[in-house]
Design a protein around this motif. Structure first.
Motif, mmCIF file in Angstrom:
data_model
loop_
_atom_site.group_PDB
_atom_site.id
_atom_site.type_symbol
_atom_site.label_atom_id
_atom_site.label_comp_id
_atom_site.label_asym_id
_atom_site.label_seq_id
_atom_site.Cartn_x
_atom_site.Cartn_y
_atom_site.Cartn_z
ATOM 1 N N CYS A 90 27.682 34.411 46.890
ATOM 2 C CA CYS A 90 27.412 35.726 46.303
ATOM 3 C C CYS A 90 25.931 36.081 46.387
ATOM 4 C CB CYS A 90 27.867 35.754 44.848
ATOM 5 S SG CYS A 90 29.659 35.698 44.630
ATOM 6 N N ALA A 103 32.550 39.925 41.768
ATOM 7 C CA ALA A 103 33.352 39.103 40.854
ATOM 8 C C ALA A 103 33.457 37.695 41.426
ATOM 9 C CB ALA A 103 34.740 39.704 40.658
ATOM 10 N N ASN A 104 32.814 36.759 40.765
ATOM 11 C CA ASN A 104 32.875 35.347 41.153
ATOM 12 C C ASN A 104 33.677 34.628 40.074
ATOM 13 O OD1 ASN A 104 32.438 32.794 42.194
ATOM 14 N ND2 ASN A 104 30.373 32.610 41.338
ATOM 15 N N LEU A 123 41.372 36.956 40.055
ATOM 16 C CA LEU A 123 40.971 38.037 40.958
ATOM 17 C C LEU A 123 42.173 38.865 41.402
ATOM 18 C CD1 LEU A 123 38.292 36.280 43.203
ATOM 19 C CD2 LEU A 123 37.901 38.080 41.510
ATOM 20 N N LEU A 160 34.037 39.390 46.402
ATOM 21 C CA LEU A 160 34.871 38.485 45.628
ATOM 22 C C LEU A 160 34.575 37.045 46.030
ATOM 23 C CD1 LEU A 160 38.243 40.408 46.062
ATOM 24 C CD2 LEU A 160 36.585 40.660 44.207
ATOM 25 N N SER A 161 34.434 36.166 45.044
ATOM 26 C CA SER A 161 34.188 34.758 45.326
ATOM 27 C C SER A 161 34.933 33.912 44.296
ATOM 28 C CB SER A 161 32.684 34.466 45.313
ATOM 29 O OG SER A 161 32.406 33.184 45.829
ATOM 30 N N VAL A 187 44.492 36.824 48.270
ATOM 31 C CA VAL A 187 43.522 37.714 47.626
ATOM 32 C C VAL A 187 43.356 38.989 48.451
ATOM 33 C CG1 VAL A 187 41.128 37.971 46.889
ATOM 34 C CG2 VAL A 187 42.321 35.794 46.513
ATOM 35 N N TYR A 242 44.107 43.156 47.341
ATOM 36 C CA TYR A 242 43.095 44.222 47.370
ATOM 37 C C TYR A 242 43.314 45.233 48.500
ATOM 38 C CZ TYR A 242 40.487 42.028 43.640
ATOM 39 O OH TYR A 242 40.116 41.535 42.408
#
Length: 304
Positions: free
Chosen positions: A153, A234-235, A241, A260-261, A271, A275
């Motif tokens: 990130c 967002a980690n 997630l 995202l992480s 994931v 999304y």
């Protein structure tokens, strides 16, 4: 005052029982770990909210800390009796008294994210004073820059964040990503987390780094933040997630970007699918089995 460490191996089914019984018998602490840690046979375990609980290693190594004057064998016998288990083979080793604060600090040094960004504990001097140096100590909340998910990130923010953009750090932990965004030129930065300790850590770290960032719990977000942001980061972990996809999409402006992480490589497709209704999204980079995914929200950005 010194200590003694007692070590032995137990099955996955018995490890938690042994730990509880040893604490009841007078142990100061019990550490349960992979006996093959640091070798090619090491087996990482990752817990995911909403997933079936992962058991411990088939064989777990327990390290028990006792006062130096304790009879380690007697403590182990008492714990075994409480469990109805025989005393396993064990070994003991003296642990000398030392300055534990200094010993802990010695494990953490400056972390290079890129040539332009470093994470520097407060007891260390910056390696490169000309770089962006974030002052951050290990503490109450996740995020010191040492974990691959956080590094990914931070590297993305360094490479991709545009000066003047607004940023939402969802699941902010220590506040490290929000603080980095502010230091890298973001105009408005908001961090949120369900953990009250994360709020304390994030606010303290922001003050230490001299940045203007707002940190609130999710239920207070609407009152202090704009409806949408240029960048949402967002980690967390893959399962949260996936569940948060509609909420995070709603917080990203049309044409804005999401990062995202906390995603293992084998979870990336799931994931991405979650999304896809809102974002054109794909893997950005990988680090030690973890993936950071970056996307652009579908639709035209608002007129200037």
């Amino acid at each position: 005052m010194g200590y003694v460490a007692l070590r032995f191996d137990a099955s996955a089914a018995d490890a938690d029982g042994w730990a509880d019984a040893l604490l009841d018998a007078g142990a100061l602490s019990v550490d349960v770990a992979d006996p093959f840690a640091g070798t090619p046979e090491e087996t990482p375990l990752f817990g995911e909210p909403g997933a079936v609980a992962t058991t411990l290693w088939q064989v777990s190594r327990l390290t028990v800390l006792l006062p130096a004057e304790a009879d380690a064998a007697a403590v182990l016998r008492a714990a075994g009796a409480a469990l109805g288990r025989p005393v396993p083979p064990f070994e003991t080793q003296p642990v000398a008294e030392q300055d534990w604060v200094r010993a802990t600090q010695s494990q953490f040094g400056p972390i290079r994210i890129t040539d332009a960004l470093w994470i520097v504990p407060s007891w260390c001097e910056p390696v490169d004073p000309a770089a962006v140096n974030l002052v951050l100590d290990p503490g109450l909340a996740f995020g010191t820059g040492s974990h691959p998910t956080t590094r990914l990130c931070l590297a993305w923010l360094t490479a991709e964040l545009r000066r003047g953009e607004s940023v939402l750090d969802y699941g902010c932990g220590s506040g490290i990503l929000a603080i980095a965004a502010a230091r890298l030129g973001a105009s408005r930065v908001v961090g949120t987390d369900v953990d009250p300790q994360a709020m304390v850590a994030s606010r303290d770290n922001a003050q230490r780094n001299g940045v203007n960032a707002t940190f609130v719990t999710p239920d207070a977000l609407a009152a202090v933040a704009p409806p949408t942001f240029d960048v949402v980061v967002a980690n967390i972990l893959a399962n949260p997630l996936i569940l948060l996809a509609p909420a995070l999409a709603a917080r990203t402006r049309a044409g804005g970007r999401i990062l995202l992480s906390g995603i293992l490589a084998q979870q990336a497709d799931d994931v991405a699918a979650a999304y896809a209704p809102w974002f054109r999204i794909s893997a950005w980079k990988r680090d030690d089995g973890w993936v950071a995914m970056a996307g652009v929200k579908l639709g035209e950005p608002p007129a200037a």
